[in-house]
Design an enzyme around this catalytic site. Structure first.
Site, PDB file in Angstrom:
ATOM      1  CB  CYS A   1       5.057   2.348   7.403  1.00 28.11           C
ATOM      2  SG  CYS A   1       4.679   3.849   6.468  1.00 28.11           S
ATOM      3  CG  LEU A   2       6.424   0.891   1.391  1.00 27.71           C
ATOM      4  CD1 LEU A   2       5.733   1.187   0.070  1.00 27.71           C
ATOM      5  CD2 LEU A   2       7.555  -0.112   1.195  1.00 27.71           C
TER       6      LEU A   2
ATOM      7  CG  HIS B   1      -0.586   1.625   7.183  1.00 27.81           C
ATOM      8  ND1 HIS B   1       0.352   1.238   8.126  1.00 27.81           N
ATOM      9  CD2 HIS B   1       0.083   2.388   6.283  1.00 27.81           C
ATOM     10  CE1 HIS B   1       1.529   1.762   7.799  1.00 27.81           C
ATOM     11  NE2 HIS B   1       1.402   2.466   6.685  1.00 27.81           N
ATOM     12  CD  GLU B   2      -1.240   2.645   2.651  1.00 32.06           C
ATOM     13  OE1 GLU B   2      -0.755   3.791   2.620  1.00 32.06           O
ATOM     14  OE2 GLU B   2      -0.538   1.641   2.872  1.00 32.06           O
TER      15      GLU B   2
ATOM     16  N   GLY C   1       0.846  -1.190   0.000  1.00 33.82           N
ATOM     17  CA  GLY C   1       0.000   0.000   0.000  1.00 33.82           C
ATOM     18  C   GLY C   1       0.877   1.234   0.000  1.00 33.82           C
TER      19      GLY C   1
ATOM     20  CG  HIS D   1       0.318   6.996   5.326  1.00 32.59           C
ATOM     21  ND1 HIS D   1       1.465   7.508   5.884  1.00 32.59           N
ATOM     22  CD2 HIS D   1       0.550   5.676   5.140  1.00 32.59           C
ATOM     23  CE1 HIS D   1       2.350   6.530   6.036  1.00 32.59           C
ATOM     24  NE2 HIS D   1       1.827   5.407   5.595  1.00 32.59           N
TER      25      HIS D   1
ATOM     26  CD  GLN E   1       3.472   5.892   2.630  1.00 26.79           C
ATOM     27  OE1 GLN E   1       2.471   5.380   2.157  1.00 26.79           O
ATOM     28  NE2 GLN E   1       4.432   5.177   3.197  1.00 26.79           N
TER      29      GLN E   1
HETATM   30 NI    NI Z   1       2.698   3.511   5.455  1.00 31.77          NI
END
Ligand code: NI
Length: 186
Positions: free
Chosen positions: A88-89, A130-131, A46, A134, A51
């Site tokens: 998380c990226l 989660h997204e 995701g 963000h 991000q």
């Molecule tokens: Ni994330």
């Protein structure tokens, strides 16, 4: 379409609430394509627009071999909760148990401006929450138990990527290790 730099924790764009999309145009479709390509290349499950430095309410996911995207989402969460590890990226190599709702009904729009509803359980529900967080400037470390958050912050402070980002400013890209033993991040 192009792969974009993924912003890492410490970049203020990650803790700033994003704005609603108002124009469903070619630029938006390019954003969705860039998010998708960047997520797949990472690889991640995701990715949210902040991000990659774009403060708009747009995210994408790749869960159970299905790609999706959602614009201007609103989420309804179940009372039932789930436990599970999350990453998380924007936090390379950091993974912790993160409590989330078990089921989510997410309403929003696709890139053509058509209203859509996504229902997810388990990992899809986790990714959607989660997204969506963000887009509100909320990060998964904000959802951890007090003790896990303490451990996570210690691990972040000791990480090479955070040290590098702190020294050189926020425009540093550190890619996920291709040899990570963990699952994909979101
Ligand atoms: Ni994330």
């Amino acid at each position: 379409m192009s792969i974009q730099q993924i912003r890492l924790f410490g970049d203020p764009v990650l803790t700033t609430p994003a704005s609603n999309v108002t124009t469903f145009d070619k630029e938006l479709r390019t954003l969705v394509a860039d998010l998708t390509e960047t997520m797949l290349e990472a690889p991640g499950a995701g990715l949210a627009a902040p991000q990659i430095g774009v403060p708009l309410r747009v995210f994408v996911w790749d869960v159970d071999e299905a790609l999706g995207h959602l614009i201007n989402p609103t989420l309804d969460l179940s009372d039932e909760m789930q436990d599970g590890e999350e990453g998380c990226l924007s936090f390379p190599e950091i993974r912790y148990d993160t409590p989330r709702a078990m089921r989510v009904v997410a309403k929003g729009f696709n890139m053509h401006g058509e209203p859509i509803t996504i229902e997810g359980t388990e990992f899809l529900a986790r990714a959607l929450q989660h997204e969506n967080d963000h887009l509100n400037g909320i990060l998964f470390i904000d959802k951890l138990s007090k003790s896990n958050r303490k451990l996570a912050m210690k691990e972040i402070r000791e990480s090479d990527w955070f040290a590098q980002a702190s020294q050189s400013g926020v425009d540093i890209q550190v890619k996920e290790s291709p040899h990570s033993m963990f699952g994909r991040n979101i």
